[in-house]
Design a protein around this motif. Structure first.
Motif, short mmCIF file in Angstrom:
data_model
loop_
_atom_site.label_atom_id
_atom_site.label_comp_id
_atom_site.label_asym_id
_atom_site.label_seq_id
_atom_site.Cartn_x
_atom_site.Cartn_y
_atom_site.Cartn_z
N HIS A 76 -21.88 0.55 6.03
CA HIS A 76 -20.73 1.60 6.19
C HIS A 76 -19.27 0.85 6.27
CE1 HIS A 76 -23.64 4.81 6.85
NE2 HIS A 76 -24.21 3.94 7.66
N LYS A 77 -19.21 0.09 5.49
CA LYS A 77 -17.82 -0.48 5.23
C LYS A 77 -16.82 -0.09 4.26
CE LYS A 77 -17.90 -5.11 5.23
NZ LYS A 77 -18.48 -6.52 4.88
N GLY A 78 -17.50 0.87 3.16
CA GLY A 78 -16.59 1.39 2.26
C GLY A 78 -16.21 0.29 1.45
N CYS A 79 -14.81 0.58 0.76
CA CYS A 79 -14.20 -0.70 -0.07
C CYS A 79 -12.89 -0.88 0.61
CB CYS A 79 -13.88 -0.06 -1.41
SG CYS A 79 -12.68 -0.56 -2.52
N LEU A 80 -12.68 -2.32 0.62
CA LEU A 80 -11.81 -2.84 1.29
C LEU A 80 -10.37 -2.46 0.66
CD1 LEU A 80 -10.45 -4.82 3.24
CD2 LEU A 80 -10.58 -6.49 1.69
N ILE A 81 -10.26 -2.26 -0.63
CA ILE A 81 -9.07 -1.80 -1.37
C ILE A 81 -8.86 -0.47 -0.96
CG2 ILE A 81 -7.71 -1.33 -3.46
CD1 ILE A 81 -9.06 -4.14 -4.25
N VAL A 82 -9.76 0.49 -1.03
CA VAL A 82 -9.79 1.78 -0.73
C VAL A 82 -9.20 2.01 0.65
CG1 VAL A 82 -10.87 3.83 -0.49
CG2 VAL A 82 -11.21 2.65 -2.30
N ASN A 83 -9.79 1.41 1.65
CA ASN A 83 -9.49 1.57 3.24
C ASN A 83 -8.24 0.87 3.32
OD1 ASN A 83 -12.21 1.95 3.33
ND2 ASN A 83 -12.77 -0.12 4.26
N SER A 84 -7.66 -0.14 2.59
CA SER A 84 -6.32 -0.74 2.94
C SER A 84 -5.39 0.37 2.41
CB SER A 84 -6.27 -1.95 2.22
OG SER A 84 -7.19 -2.76 2.89
N GLY A 85 -5.67 0.95 1.19
CA GLY A 85 -4.65 1.64 0.67
C GLY A 85 -4.52 3.00 1.49
N MET A 86 -5.77 3.31 2.11
CA MET A 86 -5.45 4.73 3.17
C MET A 86 -4.85 4.32 4.53
SD MET A 86 -6.78 7.18 1.56
CE MET A 86 -7.14 8.26 2.88
N GLU A 87 -5.06 3.09 4.82
CA GLU A 87 -4.32 2.63 6.11
C GLU A 87 -2.94 2.14 5.96
OE1 GLU A 87 -4.59 -1.10 9.45
OE2 GLU A 87 -5.89 -1.03 7.85
N LEU A 88 -2.49 1.57 4.79
CA LEU A 88 -1.20 0.94 4.58
C LEU A 88 -0.36 1.49 3.62
CD1 LEU A 88 -2.26 -2.84 4.95
CD2 LEU A 88 -1.26 -1.40 6.75
N ALA A 89 -0.84 1.99 2.42
CA ALA A 89 0.16 2.30 1.30
C ALA A 89 1.12 3.50 1.69
CB ALA A 89 -1.04 2.89 0.26
N PRO A 90 0.90 4.11 2.60
CA PRO A 90 1.87 5.20 2.77
C PRO A 90 3.37 4.50 3.47
CG PRO A 90 -0.04 6.02 3.62
CD PRO A 90 -0.35 4.71 3.28
N HIS A 91 3.21 3.15 4.14
CA HIS A 91 4.56 2.34 4.50
C HIS A 91 4.55 1.07 3.99
CE1 HIS A 91 1.19 1.90 7.53
NE2 HIS A 91 1.63 0.88 7.55
N ASP A 92 3.55 0.39 3.26
CA ASP A 92 3.58 -0.76 2.65
C ASP A 92 3.66 -0.67 1.23
OD1 ASP A 92 3.56 -3.36 2.16
OD2 ASP A 92 1.49 -3.41 2.94
N PRO A 93 4.69 -1.14 0.38
CA PRO A 93 4.74 -0.80 -1.11
C PRO A 93 4.10 -2.10 -1.83
CG PRO A 93 7.05 -0.93 -0.01
CD PRO A 93 6.17 -1.12 1.10
N GLU A 94 3.73 -3.09 -1.03
CA GLU A 94 2.81 -4.16 -1.70
C GLU A 94 1.42 -3.69 -1.88
OE1 GLU A 94 4.50 -8.47 -0.69
OE2 GLU A 94 4.47 -7.22 1.08
N THR A 95 1.00 -3.21 -0.63
CA THR A 95 -0.42 -2.73 -0.63
C THR A 95 -0.57 -1.55 -1.38
OG1 THR A 95 -0.69 -3.61 1.61
CG2 THR A 95 -2.13 -1.91 0.84
N ALA A 96 0.24 -0.70 -1.62
CA ALA A 96 0.35 0.43 -2.24
C ALA A 96 0.09 0.05 -3.83
CB ALA A 96 1.68 1.41 -2.22
N ALA A 97 1.09 -0.84 -4.16
CA ALA A 97 0.94 -1.35 -5.45
C ALA A 97 -0.47 -1.99 -6.00
CB ALA A 97 1.99 -2.47 -5.71
N ILE A 98 -0.86 -2.82 -4.80
CA ILE A 98 -2.35 -3.21 -5.32
C ILE A 98 -3.35 -2.31 -5.28
CG2 ILE A 98 -4.15 -4.77 -4.25
CD1 ILE A 98 -1.89 -6.42 -3.05
N ALA A 99 -3.36 -1.26 -4.44
CA ALA A 99 -4.12 -0.01 -4.60
C ALA A 99 -4.11 0.90 -5.83
CB ALA A 99 -4.20 0.79 -3.40
#
Length: 193
Positions: free
Chosen positions: A101-124
């Motif tokens: 039940h880990k999902g996808c690291l990039i999807v998880n990170s995009g959900m967690e950080l993309a709204p306030h972190d442009p670098e992670t948003a760009a990677i996602a």
């Protein structure tokens, strides 16, 4: 003259990936990374920079190691319909394997950080676009093969599938059972008809 590194970089990235993947960026402490990687703080900072820099390296590492493998069938199976079906069914099956039940690291990170972190948003965003493009190629092969109707809007359907595979991964992350993931997957795959 600098000393050679006394650690295996891939192993360190794998271990850091596992802790970020299970806890997320915000909940992972530097001490967690030290404990998980076996590096001391000075070595970690000297080799990878701060926690954020290591995290960005881990996302690249994940993309090369896990995502490439996860979507190999989309690139390699000649009949695009079979490639799409296998990719979704394998993702649903893997989602519950060994209670991960880990999902996808990039999807998880995009959900967690993309709204306030442009670098992670760009990677996602880039990761989503790569997956979308793989679905476009698979759909095009399926149309050429005759297993998918030529009246499909390939780009729109590829976007639907790219978003839907994230949905399977997010459902896995929240602990959906195998039957639920399979039902969800089969409903998604009905769009190929």
């Amino acid at each position: 003259m600098s000393r050679p590194r006394a650690f295996d970089e891939e192993s360190v990235l794998d271990n850091a990936m596992n802790i970020f993947w299970s806890k997320g960026f915000e909940s992972t402490s530097v001490q967690d990374l030290v404990n998980e990687t076996g590096l001391n703080r000075a070595s970690m900072y000297a080799s990878f920079g701060d926690k954020k820099a290591l995290f960005l390296r881990v996302l690249d590492h994940y993309s090369l190691k896990i995502s490439t493998k996860r979507f190999a069938d989309l690139r390699e199976i000649e009949d695009g319909r079979k490639a799409i079906e296998k990719t979704f069914r394998d993702t649903a099956k893997t989602g519950c394997k060994e209670g991960r039940h880990k999902g996808c690291l990039i999807v998880n990170s995009g959900m967690e950080l993309a709204p306030h972190d442009p670098e992670t948003a760009a990677i996602a965003h880039q990761a989503f676009r790569r997956v979308e493009d793989m679905f476009v190629a698979a759909l095009s092969r399926g149309i050429a093969h005759g297993s998918i109707s030529s009246d499909k809007n390939v780009r729109a359907l590829a976007r639907f599938f790219a978003g839907s595979i994230q949905g399977v991964q997010l459902m896995s992350r929240r602990g959906a059972d195998q039957e639920t993931l399979e039902d969800y997957t089969e409903t998604i795959l009905a769009a190929l008809n």
